[in-house]
Scaffold this motif. Structure first.
Motif, PDB file in Angstrom:
ATOM      1  N   GLN A 188       0.814  -1.216   0.000  1.00 26.21           N
ATOM      2  CA  GLN A 188       0.000   0.000   0.000  1.00 26.21           C
ATOM      3  C   GLN A 188       0.850   1.269   0.000  1.00 26.21           C
ATOM      4  O   GLN A 188       0.542   2.223  -0.730  1.00 26.21           O
ATOM      5  CB  GLN A 188      -0.931  -0.007   1.227  1.00 26.21           C
ATOM      6  CG  GLN A 188      -2.019  -1.059   1.186  1.00 26.21           C
ATOM      7  CD  GLN A 188      -3.086  -0.779   0.147  1.00 26.21           C
ATOM      8  OE1 GLN A 188      -3.323   0.379  -0.230  1.00 26.21           O
ATOM      9  NE2 GLN A 188      -3.714  -1.833  -0.362  1.00 26.21           N
ATOM     10  N   ARG A 222      -3.530   5.902  -6.565  1.00 25.03           N
ATOM     11  CA  ARG A 222      -4.716   5.861  -5.716  1.00 25.03           C
ATOM     12  C   ARG A 222      -5.535   7.133  -5.888  1.00 25.03           C
ATOM     13  O   ARG A 222      -4.999   8.204  -6.239  1.00 25.03           O
ATOM     14  CB  ARG A 222      -4.308   5.737  -4.237  1.00 25.03           C
ATOM     15  CG  ARG A 222      -3.747   4.388  -3.872  1.00 25.03           C
ATOM     16  CD  ARG A 222      -4.858   3.375  -3.712  1.00 25.03           C
ATOM     17  NE  ARG A 222      -4.385   2.050  -3.394  1.00 25.03           N
ATOM     18  CZ  ARG A 222      -5.175   1.068  -3.011  1.00 25.03           C
ATOM     19  NH1 ARG A 222      -6.473   1.289  -2.897  1.00 25.03           N
ATOM     20  NH2 ARG A 222      -4.685  -0.120  -2.761  1.00 25.03           N
ATOM     21  N   SER A 236     -11.596   8.716  -2.695  1.00 23.29           N
ATOM     22  CA  SER A 236     -12.364   7.488  -2.437  1.00 23.29           C
ATOM     23  C   SER A 236     -12.258   7.115  -0.948  1.00 23.29           C
ATOM     24  O   SER A 236     -11.154   6.921  -0.425  1.00 23.29           O
ATOM     25  CB  SER A 236     -11.838   6.335  -3.294  1.00 23.29           C
ATOM     26  OG  SER A 236     -12.347   5.093  -2.831  1.00 23.29           O
ATOM     27  N   GLY A 237     -13.437   7.019  -0.290  1.00 21.14           N
ATOM     28  CA  GLY A 237     -13.423   6.648   1.128  1.00 21.14           C
ATOM     29  C   GLY A 237     -12.843   5.260   1.354  1.00 21.14           C
ATOM     30  O   GLY A 237     -12.110   5.028   2.323  1.00 21.14           O
ATOM     31  N   GLU A 238     -13.155   4.322   0.471  1.00 20.72           N
ATOM     32  CA  GLU A 238     -12.631   2.953   0.637  1.00 20.72           C
ATOM     33  C   GLU A 238     -11.121   2.923   0.506  1.00 20.72           C
ATOM     34  O   GLU A 238     -10.426   2.271   1.299  1.00 20.72           O
ATOM     35  CB  GLU A 238     -13.278   2.035  -0.402  1.00 20.72           C
ATOM     36  CG  GLU A 238     -12.787   0.586  -0.301  1.00 20.72           C
ATOM     37  CD  GLU A 238     -13.466  -0.321  -1.301  1.00 20.72           C
ATOM     38  OE1 GLU A 238     -13.019  -1.474  -1.444  1.00 20.72           O
ATOM     39  OE2 GLU A 238     -14.448   0.109  -1.941  1.00 20.72           O
ATOM     40  N   GLN A 239     -10.579   3.638  -0.500  1.00 20.32           N
ATOM     41  CA  GLN A 239      -9.136   3.637  -0.691  1.00 20.32           C
ATOM     42  C   GLN A 239      -8.435   4.372   0.451  1.00 20.32           C
ATOM     43  O   GLN A 239      -7.326   3.993   0.848  1.00 20.32           O
ATOM     44  CB  GLN A 239      -8.786   4.253  -2.054  1.00 20.32           C
ATOM     45  CG  GLN A 239      -9.255   3.394  -3.219  1.00 20.32           C
ATOM     46  CD  GLN A 239      -8.750   3.888  -4.553  1.00 20.32           C
ATOM     47  OE1 GLN A 239      -7.712   4.553  -4.639  1.00 20.32           O
ATOM     48  NE2 GLN A 239      -9.497   3.585  -5.626  1.00 20.32           N
ATOM     49  N   ARG A 240      -9.045   5.431   0.964  1.00 21.57           N
ATOM     50  CA  ARG A 240      -8.457   6.099   2.126  1.00 21.57           C
ATOM     51  C   ARG A 240      -8.409   5.133   3.318  1.00 21.57           C
ATOM     52  O   ARG A 240      -7.441   5.116   4.073  1.00 21.57           O
ATOM     53  CB  ARG A 240      -9.264   7.358   2.488  1.00 21.57           C
ATOM     54  CG  ARG A 240      -9.019   8.529   1.570  1.00 21.57           C
ATOM     55  CD  ARG A 240      -9.254   9.857   2.282  1.00 21.57           C
ATOM     56  NE  ARG A 240     -10.566   9.951   2.882  1.00 21.57           N
ATOM     57  CZ  ARG A 240     -11.639  10.496   2.301  1.00 21.57           C
ATOM     58  NH1 ARG A 240     -11.536  10.994   1.076  1.00 21.57           N
ATOM     59  NH2 ARG A 240     -12.793  10.552   2.937  1.00 21.57           N
ATOM     60  N   THR A 241      -9.466   4.332   3.491  1.00 20.54           N
ATOM     61  CA  THR A 241      -9.487   3.358   4.592  1.00 20.54           C
ATOM     62  C   THR A 241      -8.357   2.341   4.436  1.00 20.54           C
ATOM     63  O   THR A 241      -7.671   1.997   5.405  1.00 20.54           O
ATOM     64  CB  THR A 241     -10.839   2.632   4.648  1.00 20.54           C
ATOM     65  OG1 THR A 241     -11.885   3.587   4.872  1.00 20.54           O
ATOM     66  CG2 THR A 241     -10.860   1.593   5.761  1.00 20.54           C
ATOM     67  N   GLU A 242      -8.164   1.865   3.213  1.00 23.60           N
ATOM     68  CA  GLU A 242      -7.095   0.892   2.975  1.00 23.60           C
ATOM     69  C   GLU A 242      -5.727   1.476   3.333  1.00 23.60           C
ATOM     70  O   GLU A 242      -4.889   0.812   3.958  1.00 23.60           O
ATOM     71  CB  GLU A 242      -7.128   0.448   1.510  1.00 23.60           C
ATOM     72  CG  GLU A 242      -8.351  -0.404   1.169  1.00 23.60           C
ATOM     73  CD  GLU A 242      -8.443  -0.706  -0.322  1.00 23.60           C
ATOM     74  OE1 GLU A 242      -7.649  -0.104  -1.091  1.00 23.60           O
ATOM     75  OE2 GLU A 242      -9.293  -1.522  -0.710  1.00 23.60           O
ATOM     76  N   HIS A 268      -5.189   3.991   5.392  1.00 23.16           N
ATOM     77  CA  HIS A 268      -5.137   4.252   6.830  1.00 23.16           C
ATOM     78  C   HIS A 268      -4.764   2.977   7.585  1.00 23.16           C
ATOM     79  O   HIS A 268      -3.943   2.996   8.523  1.00 23.16           O
ATOM     80  CB  HIS A 268      -6.482   4.795   7.307  1.00 23.16           C
ATOM     81  CG  HIS A 268      -6.379   5.604   8.552  1.00 23.16           C
ATOM     82  ND1 HIS A 268      -7.412   6.338   9.079  1.00 23.16           N
ATOM     83  CD2 HIS A 268      -5.329   5.820   9.403  1.00 23.16           C
ATOM     84  CE1 HIS A 268      -7.024   6.945  10.178  1.00 23.16           C
ATOM     85  NE2 HIS A 268      -5.757   6.648  10.392  1.00 23.16           N
TER      86      HIS A 268
END
Length: 584
Positions: free
Chosen positions: A502, A558, A562-568, A570
């Motif tokens: 990541q 990235r 995108s909320g999902e990509q930010r979560t990944e 994080h």
């Protein structure tokens, strides 16, 4: 009259096989020998005494044969010298009984064709087995066969005694513990052997041909019904063979050998010798190993419960009850105290949490908490004392190096949180960096493994020094969040590979160019994507933040919107922090 013909004994097919290996030859054994069976022996009196041992065979035609006997002889006579008067017959039988003759065998060929009534009555009165022979028998041949068997048995007994001596000497020389000694006694005797303390608690049970449940059910009551006895013997209703374990007059407990489950040979001299050597080896083991037997027994039971290593739930209940833990109408709570000052062992999450990865190397010898040091031993002693003072039945011991386990047996109406809080405060007073975790309360002893498993997972997910919840001194499963989960999984290569995949390129870029894009990404993710807050946290202008975020998106490929990509990302940064030792 108690007349019957002795049935052939399955263990005595011929003169070369007495079926008496490991015990003395008996009257029944001798009667079953072909050399005597040919005379059609009939037991007239004393049919219940045919298990008397036969030390020798004595042929006599004297009216006072007792003066030549020492006891346990099988007396053979043709009946020729038997007195005529009833009084003299009684005297003849009394002398044989007083000296301890095993039995009287009379041939009904020459003088008598039926046993005299006076002889029958006298033998009945003294409990002396009287056997008649309807056919002529060569008494000399009988003595030769029986004496050969007796001497052979004595030689075999000496050899077996020597093997017992050598086996227990070897155990003592290698410093074997009590468990090894009891196991050896059970294997050598083929019987269940139990070590108990003075409170009649069964500390070690090695079953043979029976389950732990069968051996230990209602143990304390059965044990108290068996007199202590200073010498081995099978007193009491249970017919146990018992020997005290003591040193210089101080008694520590008893070692008990249980009879076979099915009808089998009674205890013999060899069993007595073996149990005496077992007691001696246990005394030496107690002197060598400082850990009390009770502590080792509790630890063993605890580890087997936590690891689900009992043969059955019934065995587990019988074993715990024999250690004094109530198993009926109780609620059970597992508590884990992690005593290490540093990080948990790498790979803990990959096994069952109790040092048992299937290799069998998880044992903690003598109940020591190796990584806990003296503080761990003191914590165990203090917590045990705390529970005794509170009157709470418990099992306590090391689950694995540096990890102490406690199983509480609570009354149905007794709340568990005050007890857990009291124990946690005691542990933290002694070891401030310890982690105390509590599993869920269960109502069945068989479910304690689940309670320990969850408590262990909480301990693995809680870094040392982690702030305690505001309302308590212990952690439970509800406290485990994402950071805790990643902490527990930090040694998993899949987590390490995920973090590298990541953000690895971003770290490499910062290393080559001396930039600090990783910090900007961290501020941006901590601010939940708020660019103004990101600029403020980093002391940067908004334009600089925009430029850096575009560079980060290009390098990582990235979309930071995108909320999902930010979560990944994080999650990857949290894992990276934990891998770098930033655990708070």
């Amino acid at each position: 009259m108690n007349e019957h013909h002795p049935a052939p004994r399955p263990g005595v097919p011929d003169e070369q096989d007495t079926g008496a290996a490991g015990r003395a030859l008996t009257v029944a054994d001798v009667l079953a020998l072909p050399v005597l069976a040919a005379g059609q022996p009939r037991v007239v009196t004393g049919g219940g005494c045919l298990d008397r041992p036969v030390r020798w065979v004595h042929i006599t035609e004297l009216t006072d044969p007792a003066s030549f006997l020492k006891g346990h002889e099988l007396v053979l006579t043709t009946g020729m010298p038997l007195p005529d008067s009833a009084a003299d017959v009684r005297r003849y039988v009394d002398e044989l009984a007083d000296v301890g003759a095993a039995a009287l065998v009379i041939e009904l060929v020459r003088r008598y064709h039926r046993p005299p009534d006076a002889l029958v009555h006298a033998c009945e009165a003294r409990g002396l087995p009287l056997i008649t022979l309807a056919e002529d028998v060569n008494f000399l041949e009988v003595t030769q066969v029986v004496h050969t068997l007796i001497l052979g048995n004595q030689t075999d007994a000496m050899r077996r005694g020597q093997r017992i001596h050598e086996a227990f000497t070897a155990l003592t020389l290698r410093g074997a513990g009590a468990q090894d000694v009891v196991r050896a006694a059970s294997e050598m005797s083929g019987r269940t052997v139990v070590l108990e303390n003075l409170a009649h608690q069964a500390l070690i049970c090695e079953p043979s041909g029976a389950t732990v449940e069968e051996a230990l059910t209602d143990w304390e009551r059965r044990s108290r019904a068996t007199p202590p006895g200073g010498h081995p013997g099978p007193p009491g209703a249970e017919r146990w063979l018992v020997t005290p374990v003591e040193y210089q007059g101080e008694r520590w407990g008893r070692v008990v050998m249980l009879p076979a489950r099915t009808e089998g040979p009674p205890f013999g001299p060899e069993d007595t010798v073996l149990l005496e050597r077992t007691a001696m080896a246990l005394t030496v083991a107690r002197l060598i190993h400082a850990t009390p037997w009770e502590r080792t027994a509790q630890q063993g039971a605890l580890r087997d419960l936590a690891g689900q290593r009992h043969h059955s739930p019934e065995d587990a209940r019988a074993r715990c009850a024999a250690l004094g833990l109530p198993t009926d109408d109780s609620r059970f709570l597992a508590i884990v105290v992690d005593l290490r000052d540093g990080d948990l062992r790498d790979g803990d999450f990959a096994n069952d949490g109790f040092g048992n990865d299937g290799s069998g190397d998880g044992d903690v010898r003598d109940g020591s908490l190796r990584d806990g040091g003296a503080g761990g031993a003191e914590a165990e002693a203090r917590l045990s004392q705390e529970l005794r003072t509170a009157g709470i039945p418990t099992l306590i011991g090391a689950l694995s190096p540096g990890r102490l386990g406690i199983l509480l047996a609570l009354r149905p109406s007794q709340p568990w949180r005050p007890v857990a809080e009291r124990l946690a405060r005691t542990a933290l007073d002694l070891l401030p960096r310890a982690v105390v975790s509590v599993g869920p309360e269960v109502t069945d002893l068989a479910d304690t493994a689940r309670s320990f498993r969850e408590a262990a997972r909480v301990a693995e997910a809680t870094p040392p020094g982690r702030p305690l919840p505001p309302d308590r001194s212990f952690h439970e499963l509800s406290d485990v969040g994402l950071r805790h989960l990643l902490y527990a999984l930090r040694s998993d290569t899949r987590v390490q590979e995920y973090a590298e995949r990541q953000v690895g390129r971003l770290i490499d870029h910062d290393t080559r160019h001396g930039s600090d894009l990783l910090t900007t990404l961290r501020h941006y993710l901590d601010a939940a994507g708020n660019k103004t807050a990101t600029a403020r946290r980093g002391g940067l202008s908004r334009e600089t933040v925009y430029q850096r975020l575009r560079a980060i998106e290009r390098l990582l490929e990235r979309d930071l919107e995108s909320g999902e990509q930010r979560t990944e990302l994080h999650v990857a940064l949290l894992a990276l922090d934990l891998l770098r030792g930033r655990v708070t």
